[in-house]
Scaffold this motif. Structure first.
Motif, short mmCIF file in Angstrom:
data_model
loop_
_atom_site.label_atom_id
_atom_site.label_comp_id
_atom_site.label_asym_id
_atom_site.label_seq_id
_atom_site.Cartn_x
_atom_site.Cartn_y
_atom_site.Cartn_z
N GLU A 6 5.39 1.46 -7.75
CA GLU A 6 5.33 0.09 -8.26
C GLU A 6 5.40 0.05 -9.74
O GLU A 6 5.06 0.95 -10.44
CB GLU A 6 4.06 -0.59 -7.77
CG GLU A 6 4.19 -1.03 -6.34
CD GLU A 6 3.12 -2.03 -5.95
OE1 GLU A 6 3.51 -3.10 -5.48
OE2 GLU A 6 1.94 -1.75 -6.11
N GLU A 10 0.83 -1.21 0.00
CA GLU A 10 0.00 0.00 0.00
C GLU A 10 0.86 1.26 0.00
O GLU A 10 0.56 2.21 -0.70
CB GLU A 10 -0.92 -0.01 1.21
CG GLU A 10 -2.03 -1.04 1.14
CD GLU A 10 -2.77 -1.20 2.46
OE1 GLU A 10 -2.60 -0.37 3.38
OE2 GLU A 10 -3.53 -2.17 2.56
N GLY A 60 3.52 5.72 -5.55
CA GLY A 60 3.54 5.60 -7.01
C GLY A 60 4.79 4.92 -7.52
O GLY A 60 5.27 5.20 -8.61
N GLU A 101 2.27 1.77 -3.37
CA GLU A 101 1.22 2.28 -4.26
C GLU A 101 1.00 3.77 -4.03
O GLU A 101 0.88 4.55 -4.98
CB GLU A 101 -0.07 1.49 -4.03
CG GLU A 101 -1.15 1.82 -5.05
CD GLU A 101 -2.37 0.94 -4.87
OE1 GLU A 101 -3.48 1.50 -4.90
OE2 GLU A 101 -2.21 -0.28 -4.71
N GLU A 102 0.95 4.15 -2.76
CA GLU A 102 0.78 5.58 -2.42
C GLU A 102 1.93 6.42 -2.96
O GLU A 102 1.72 7.56 -3.36
CB GLU A 102 0.67 5.76 -0.90
CG GLU A 102 -0.62 5.26 -0.31
CD GLU A 102 -0.61 5.31 1.21
OE1 GLU A 102 0.25 5.98 1.80
OE2 GLU A 102 -1.47 4.63 1.81
#
Length: 93
Positions: A93, A85, A91, A88-89
Motif C-alpha cells: 500500500e 489486509e 507491504g 498490508e501484509e
C-alpha cells in the motif's frame, strides 16, 4: 484458437450463470468454484460485485496467486477489508 475443452467450459459457465441468475444458490457455488479453477477473474469479479463474499474471497486468492496488486487495490478501494489486509501484509500500500 478455441478448443473443444474451452467451449465445454464456456458452456458450463453459461448454464451455471443462467441458473445462478434465477436464484439457484447451488449454481452460484458451482459457478464460483469453476471460475476459480479456470482463473476467471472477470466472472469472480462479476459475482463479487453482487455482494457474494465467497466470490470476493476467491477473487482475492486468485489475485494473490497472480500477483495482481491492481485487483487487490481495486477491491480494497471498494471497501473489501480482506483485500486491504492482504495488501498490508504484502507491504504494497
Amino acid at each position: 484458437m478455441t478448443t473443444e475443452h474451452d467451449q465445454s467450459h464456456e458452456s458450463d459457465l453459461s448454464s451455471l450463470r443462467e441458473r445462478a441468475d434465477r436464484g439457484d444458490a447451488d449454481a452460484v457455488d458451482e459457478l464460483i468454484e469453476l471460475a476459480a479453477e479456470l482463473g476467471d477473474m472477470r466472472e469472480l469479479r462479476r459475482l463479487a460485485e453482487t455482494g457474494n463474499s465467497t466470490a470476493a474471497d476467491q477473487l482475492i486468492e486468485l489475485a494473490v496467486e497472480q500477483d495482481d496488486l491492481g485487483e487487490l487495490r481495486r477491491l480494497a478501494d471498494h471497501g473489501n477489508s480482506t483485500a486491504a489486509e492482504v495488501l498490508e501484509e504484502l507491504g504494497a500500500e
